[in-house]
Design an enzyme around this catalytic site. Structure first.
Site, PDB file in Angstrom:
ATOM      1  CD  GLU B 204      18.599  31.183  24.706  1.00 45.68           C
ATOM      2  OE1 GLU B 204      17.764  31.649  24.106  1.00 45.68           O
ATOM      3  OE2 GLU B 204      19.988  31.406  24.636  1.00 45.68           O
ATOM      4  CG  HIS B 273      24.651  37.849  31.761  1.00 46.36           C
ATOM      5  ND1 HIS B 273      23.877  38.973  31.490  1.00 46.36           N
ATOM      6  CD2 HIS B 273      24.983  37.039  30.885  1.00 46.36           C
ATOM      7  CE1 HIS B 273      23.737  38.738  29.970  1.00 46.36           C
ATOM      8  NE2 HIS B 273      24.390  37.730  29.629  1.00 46.36           N
TER       9      HIS B 273
HETATM   10  C1  LIG Z   1      18.810  34.206  25.771  1.00 44.43           C
HETATM   11  C2  LIG Z   1      20.408  34.722  25.657  1.00 44.43           C
HETATM   12  N1  LIG Z   1      20.954  33.489  25.083  1.00 44.43           N
HETATM   13  C3  LIG Z   1      22.322  33.699  24.921  1.00 44.43           C
HETATM   14  C4  LIG Z   1      23.241  34.642  25.275  1.00 44.43           C
HETATM   15  C5  LIG Z   1      24.431  34.787  25.047  1.00 44.43           C
HETATM   16  N2  LIG Z   1      25.004  35.841  23.985  1.00 44.43           N
HETATM   17  C6  LIG Z   1      25.234  37.076  24.297  1.00 44.43           C
HETATM   18  S1  LIG Z   1      25.336  37.794  22.773  1.00 44.43           S
HETATM   19  C7  LIG Z   1      24.936  36.762  21.895  1.00 44.43           C
HETATM   20  C8  LIG Z   1      25.060  36.738  20.448  1.00 44.43           C
HETATM   21  C9  LIG Z   1      24.173  37.562  19.974  1.00 44.43           C
HETATM   22  O1  LIG Z   1      24.177  37.961  18.467  1.00 44.43           O
HETATM   23  P1  LIG Z   1      23.422  39.095  17.648  1.00 44.43           P
HETATM   24  O2  LIG Z   1      22.182  38.912  18.027  1.00 44.43           O
HETATM   25  O3  LIG Z   1      23.882  38.815  16.295  1.00 44.43           O
HETATM   26  O4  LIG Z   1      24.071  40.490  18.320  1.00 44.43           O
HETATM   27  P2  LIG Z   1      25.558  40.984  18.003  1.00 44.43           P
HETATM   28  O5  LIG Z   1      26.420  40.624  19.361  1.00 44.43           O
HETATM   29  O6  LIG Z   1      26.216  40.598  16.817  1.00 44.43           O
HETATM   30  O7  LIG Z   1      25.348  42.547  18.141  1.00 44.43           O
HETATM   31  C10 LIG Z   1      24.673  35.504  22.775  1.00 44.43           C
HETATM   32  C11 LIG Z   1      24.503  34.124  22.132  1.00 44.43           C
HETATM   33  C12 LIG Z   1      22.095  35.763  25.917  1.00 44.43           C
HETATM   34  N3  LIG Z   1      22.809  36.897  26.311  1.00 44.43           N
HETATM   35  N4  LIG Z   1      20.854  35.595  26.142  1.00 44.43           N
END
Ligand SMILES: Cc1ncc(C[n+]2csc(CCOP(=O)(O)OP(=O)(O)O)c2C)c(N)n1
Ligand SMILES: [Mg+2]
Lengths: 329, 470
Positions: B204, B273
């Site tokens: 972000e 959230h």
């Molecule tokens: C700062 C932030 N940006 C966006 C999100 C929304 N979000 C939650 S999980 C996620 C994907 C994360 O993927 P990864 O780090 O690969 O972990 P995984 O879910 O595959 O375990 C996103 C974009 C968030 N929770 N926090």
């Protein structure tokens, strides 16, 4: 996937193999049950299942000491179960009840156990990475030899704070193992679409941090790599990066339509690389367990999980007065 | 014992769905983990996996059935050793579904025309000039309208602006190929291509800075935060870079950019959230802050925001995305930033709210009317610059004020409104102003505590009774 093969005849006792099998199965059955309770409306909000990734936490727990610390993202149920937290208390937190680990106030994404050295459960992608290094900073400062396992995803690996943390963690030789759970997707974004880096662990080299890529579907490979990382950290030569190549079978959370990958891709993983099937096979071919033994374990795990689910349904909602408690210490 | 398969909830906000397709038939054996049906939720079509294994004894709900409530039995599984016939007959028949069509009605028709001029000043403490009242509608009475969800309205606003101006682009996590985590950008990648609809990694702070730089460089970026909670990762770029540069450059470097995404509490997503950023961002000179309630305002204000020469923080709400409202069929429909809307006319009390708070304000006004209390409801729409005239004009008439918002109480938007009214219309107040807010705690996860933490219609009704002494 540049993954290591498990040795043909692994140097591991039947007893240990059975333990890994049992722990992985517990995580899987627990998650299946959580998915079911979500479908029934008993769990709300976001709920991220760990199914497919079980070998990562189980293998690393086998390399860790009981007093080592852990911190991870919102995909945290498996980490907590393997850290020894009570399935009943975890499930009751998922249903938002009084007997949950956070007394119903945190939910699936935000759970903690001071007693088991589990520091969450974090909803903000990447935020846990400096926090984990901070836990390690305290240990180094206090002069003990604990290690902190800091888990994050392939998506989180692109957050800037990860690299600020790498720099300081190496500058100060912090005893932290950075565990990248590379399940190849961040929600709907495959790693190919989020970075041109050929691998994530190699980014640590820019800061002088050692690391390696590990077959995260192979609990024995995970354990072996974990032991190396832990040894480096305890010897004052931390941090260490482990990039675990793994895969999540389910959607990102319960509301993910999963149009970004094919059913066949998921099916192939399940059939060919499942971490639990792999250990089951080792148990059988090594004559460490009979079919009946395995059935008995299945039954035992099912009973633990349904007991947890019943407990989580019956535990009362938190008292209304809880709304106002714990805002300040 | 037969096992019933129940209609699953597949998103935090799903209450019912369409059973789009069965992937198994009666007599099939299924394993846990097997995909057995496709179900359409309010956001998407989802695959539904079996948890239990067994033989499908009966499909209770035909494919194509709409409005199937969560937890309705949709199929029966025979367990090991049980005959499918026994299992099928053991299952109870599904309850007939009283389709609750149009769960969320469009807002009540409003009194035509604008309010009359405000009452003459009671004393000199009122503002020098009579404040200008809010308008009740932004379009002529005989304009045809159509019903749109807030989600569709936002999508149309972006598509229309992208069609008319090549410098408008959209950037954020999952906005392109995934078509938006909340499906606001559905179809935009198809229409405008990857040059203009840009998927970012989860970074972000980085992409917000890049978008601000791009705005300085001649583009009009729309930055989508998957939710505004994640804008805190990028807040420095919003506040220190986007908001202040026009001023620091002596007027040379404007920053035409929109930061948008869902804001505030959704359902059960807990502390990290569920926060409202209206008060946070409206603290900052150089930012405009918009928070629409209706679909018409979502559309008209987003188009205005994209054309604005300033950084605009545009706060949406996940729960409102699926609600339908009338939107005028006017080409290039825009709503001016900085103008409140008179949502309901009344003489007894003024209720000021914005965003989802309007739901509670309007419900309360309906209930109060049954008891003979006529509330005037003002939908602020823009938090900064604030249409304080519209508030004052109403308070001069009603002499009573209640504000309603979801954010935390300390330094709330309502606190600011109260200060303005006290300075400029103190003598007109017949009761202390009441600010209703979310409770002064992080959002709890538990269902019962979450309800207690949010502002409610009951609280609005009670506050109005207090200030009207009725
Ligand atoms: C700062 C932030 N940006 C966006 C999100 C929304 N979000 C939650 S999980 C996620 C994907 C994360 O993927 P990864 O780090 O690969 O972990 P995984 O879910 O595959 O375990 C996103 C974009 C968030 N929770 N926090
Ligand atoms: Mg991932």
């Amino acid at each position: 996937m540049a993954a290591r093969k498990a040795a043909e005849k692994p140097n591991v006792s039947g007893e240990d193999l059975q333990r890994y099998y049992r722990e992985m199965l517990l995580v899987r059955r627990f998650e299946e049950k959580a998915g079911q309770l979500y479908g029934m409306g008993l769990i709300g909000g976001f709920c991220h299942l760990y199914i497919g990734q079980e070998a990562v936490v189980v293998g690393l727990a086998a390399a860790a000491r009981d007093d080592d610390k852990q911190i991870t993202s919102y995909r945290d149920h498996g980490h907590m179960l393997v850290a020894g937290m009570d399935p009943k208390g975890v499930m009751a937190e998922l249903t938002g009840r009084k007997d949950g680990y956070s007394r119903g106030k945190g939910g699936s994404m935000h759970m903690f156990s001071h007693e088991k050295h589990f520091y969450g459960g974090h909803g903000i992608v990447g935020a846990q990475v400096p926090l984990g290094a901070g836990l390690a900073f305290a240990d180094r400062y206090l002069g003990n030899d604990r290690v902190t396992f800091t888990y994050f995803g392939d998506g989180a690996a692109n957050q800037g704070q990860v690299y600020e943390t790498y720099n300081m963690a190496r500058l100060w030789n912090l005893p932290v193992v950075f565990v990248i759970e590379n399940n190849q997707y961040a929600m709907g974004t495959s790693t190919k679409r989020s970075t041109r880096s050929p691998s994530l662990w190699e980014r640590g080299a820019a800061y002088g941090i050692k690391g390696e890529m590990v077959d995260g579907m192979d609990v024995l490979a995970v354990k072996a790599a974990g032991e190396k990382a832990v040894a480096a950290c305890r010897a004052g030569d931390g941090p260490y990066i482990l990039e675990m190549m793994t895969y999540r079978y389910r959607g990102h959370s319960m509301s993910d339509p999963a149009k970004y990958r094919s059913r066949e891709e998921v099916q192939k993983m399940r059939e060919e690389r499942d971490p639990i099937d792999r250990v089951r096979e080792l148990l059988v071919t090594g004559n460490h367990a009979s079919d009946d033994d395995l059935k008995a374990i299945d039954k035992e795990i099912k009973a633990i999980v349904s007991e947890a689910a019943d407990f989580a349904r019956e535990s009362p909602e938190p008292d209304a007065a809880e709304l106002w408690t714990d805002v300040y210490a | 014992m037969a096992t019933e398969i129940l209609m699953p909830a597949l998103s935090p906000t799903m209450e019912e769905g369409t059973l789009a397709k069965w992937l198994v038939k009666e007599g099939d054996s299924i394993e846990s983990g097997q995909i057995i049906a496709e179900i359409e939720t309010d956001k998407a079509t989802m695959e539904f996996e079996a948890v239990d294994e067994g033989v499908v004894a009966k499909l209770l709900v035909a494919e194509g059935t709409e409005g199937v409530k969560v937890n309705t039995p949709i199929a029966v599984l025979a367990d090991e050793g049980e005959s499918p016939e026994d299992a099928a007959s053991a299952a109870r028949a599904p309850e007939a579904d009283k389709a609750d069509a149009g769960a969320e009605a469009a807002p009540k028709p409003q009194a035509e025309g604008a309010t009359e001029a405000p009452a003459p000043a009671r004393s000199e403490s009122a503002s020098d000039q009579a404040p200008v009242a809010a308008v009740a509608t932004d379009w002529p009475d005989d304009t045809p309208t159509r019903s749109l969800t807030v989600r569709e309205a936002l999508r149309e606003a972006m598509a229309e602006e992208m069609r008319r101006d090549d410098t408008v682009c959209l950037m954020g996590e999952e906005v392109g190929e995934y078509e938006g985590a909340y499906k606001i950008s559905q179809g935009l990648l198809d229409e405008f291509g990857a040059r203009r609809v840009v998927d970012t990694p989860i970074t972000e702070m980085g992409f917000t800075g890049i978008a601000v730089g791009a705005a300085w460089g001649g583009l009009r970026p729309v930055v989508e935060f998957m939710t505004f909670n994640f804008s805190m990762q990028a807040m420095d770029q919003i506040v220190n870079s986007a908001a202040k540069t026009l001023y620091m450059s002596g007027g040379q470097v404007p920053c035409p950019i929109v930061f948008r995404g869902p804001n505030g509490a959704a359902a059960r997503v807990a502390a990290q959230h569920s926060q409202c950023y209206a008060a946070w961002y409206s603290h900052v000179p150089g930012l405009k802050v918009v928070m629409p309630y209706t679909a018409a305002d979502a559309k008209g204000l987003l188009k205005s925001a994209i054309r604005d020469q300033n950084p605009v923080v545009f706060l949406e709400n996940e729960i409102l995305y699926g609600r339908s409202f009338d939107v005028p069929e006017i080409d290039d429909y825009t709503v001016p930033i900085g103008k409140a809307r008179l949502a309901r006319k009344g003489d007894d009390v003024t209720i000021v709210s914005f965003g989802i708070g309007m739901t509670y304000a309007m419900e309360a006004a309906d209930r109060l009317a049954d008891d003979g209390i006529e509330a005037e409801v003002i939908d602020l729409r823009t938090i900064r610059p604030m249409d304080t005239d519209a508030i004052l004009a109403s308070v001069l008439k009603t002499n009573r004020l209640v504000t309603v918002e979801e954010g935390f109480p300390q330094n709330s938007v309502g606190n600011h409104i109260t200060a303005v009214v006290m300075e400029r219309a103190f003598d007109y107040l017949d009761a202390p102003v009441i600010n209703l807010c979310g409770k002064d705690v992080p959002m709890p996860y538990a269902a019962n505590l979450e309800k207690l933490a949010l502002v409610t219609t009951d609280e609005v009704v009670e506050a109005v009774r207090k200030v009207t002494y009725r």
